[in-house]
Scaffold this active site. Structure first.
Site, short mmCIF file in Angstrom:
data_model
loop_
_atom_site.label_atom_id
_atom_site.label_comp_id
_atom_site.label_asym_id
_atom_site.label_seq_id
_atom_site.Cartn_x
_atom_site.Cartn_y
_atom_site.Cartn_z
N GLU A 41 0.84 -1.19 0.00
CA GLU A 41 0.00 0.00 0.00
C GLU A 41 0.88 1.25 0.00
O GLU A 41 1.95 1.28 0.61
CB GLU A 41 -0.89 0.00 1.25
CG GLU A 41 -1.87 1.15 1.31
CD GLU A 41 -2.76 1.13 2.54
OE1 GLU A 41 -3.88 1.64 2.46
OE2 GLU A 41 -2.32 0.58 3.58
N LYS A 119 -10.28 0.68 -2.41
CA LYS A 119 -10.37 0.31 -1.00
C LYS A 119 -11.74 0.66 -0.42
O LYS A 119 -12.17 1.81 -0.46
CB LYS A 119 -9.26 1.01 -0.23
CG LYS A 119 -9.11 0.61 1.23
CD LYS A 119 -7.91 1.33 1.84
CE LYS A 119 -7.65 0.92 3.26
NZ LYS A 119 -6.46 1.63 3.83
N CYS A 161 -5.11 -3.46 3.12
CA CYS A 161 -4.82 -3.06 4.49
C CYS A 161 -6.00 -3.21 5.46
O CYS A 161 -6.32 -4.31 5.91
CB CYS A 161 -4.26 -1.65 4.50
SG CYS A 161 -3.34 -1.22 6.01
#
Length: 274
Positions: A41, A119, A161
């Site tokens: 990321e 995301k 993440c």
């Protein structure tokens, strides 16, 4: 079986330096036999203050980071998962007002963009570190699509993440018959030390998938330290390789047939009771 590399970086606020380091590690991955490589990321852009300007540039006619990913994939003959980067447009081409998306782009070995995941879960939390308060929603607009794509290593599910803490996303990816999930990350040291291994192993075990989790790993800035421990976990929950701190990579052969055999022997998907 296909070798997949998880690349760990300690990205700074210098985009050119970050790209040069990513290039070095991608060359290493290719030289060691990887056919697919996954960057962490924020591999190119780490500073929040840079995200908006960079996202608008990448949506324009001269996208520096997207061009870099395409050229690296084609030159090295790698399938490349581009960690995450800011984009000021949505997948349908519409503009994101005032914010950007945290996007993970996948390129095939011809340098063609074949998938994009934005995301979904944004990290708004208070952490007992020098940074203190994290509010991704101030900068990023959440995505709303679950994305899987076929790769040489099998069908890949995309996550980033903080998504790791939401098992329903991984269930949705499992429903799309993925063989493995990648999780480019920049976990804080405190949250990583507490939960990184436990959550990755849980997501792998409960969905019977490989987990490839490259991260940021070191002192990225005076106020930000990331956990690292980039790893690859098999569908039984065994960590097969790991790098703790600093730039580098780990790689493993992902055996999709092993996952299918495990699912046949222990058919937990069929045993679910909603």
């Amino acid at each position: 079986m296909t070798q997949v590399a998880a690349i760990q970086m300690v990205s700074s606020h210098d985009i050119e330096r970050n790209l040069a380091e990513a290039s070095r590690l991608l060359r290493q991955a290719a030289a060691e036999g990887a056919k697919v490589a996954v960057l962490p990321e924020n591999f190119a852009v780490l500073a929040t203050a840079q995200m908006l300007a960079c996202g608008r540039q990448e949506a324009g006619p001269e996208p520096v980071i997207r061009r870099f990913l395409s050229e690296q994939a084609k030159t090295l003959g790698l399938w490349l998962v581009g960690g995450s980067m800011p984009l000021a447009t949505r997948p349908d081409g519409s503009k994101v007002p005032e914010r950007v998306r945290a996007s993970c782009l996948v390129y095939n070995d011809q340098g063609q963009e074949v998938a994009r995941y934005d995301k979904i879960h944004l990290f708004d939390a208070m952490v007992e570190d020098a940074h203190g308060v994290y509010r991704e929603s101030d900068t990023f607009e959440p995505g709303d699509q679950v994305v899987a794509v076929d790769t040489p290593a099998g069908r890949l599910g995309l996550a980033i993440c903080y998504d790791l803490r939401f098992p329903e996303l991984f269930r949705a990816l499992r429903a799309q018959e993925v063989d493995w999930v990648c999780l480019p990350s920049a976990f804080t040291w405190q949250t990583g030390d507490a939960h990184w291994h436990a959550l990755i192993r849980a997501r792998a075990i409960e969905n019977q998938v490989w987990l490839v989790a490259p991260g940021q790993g070191g002192q990225n800035s005076p106020r930000r330290k990331t956990y690292g421990h980039s790893l690859i976990c098999d569908p039984w929950g065994k960590v097969v390789c790991e790098i703790e701190e600093g730039p580098g990579l780990v790689s493993a052969d992902l055996d999709s047939e092993r996952a299918r055999e495990l699912r046949a022997r222990m058919p937990v998907w069929q045993h679910r009771r909603l």
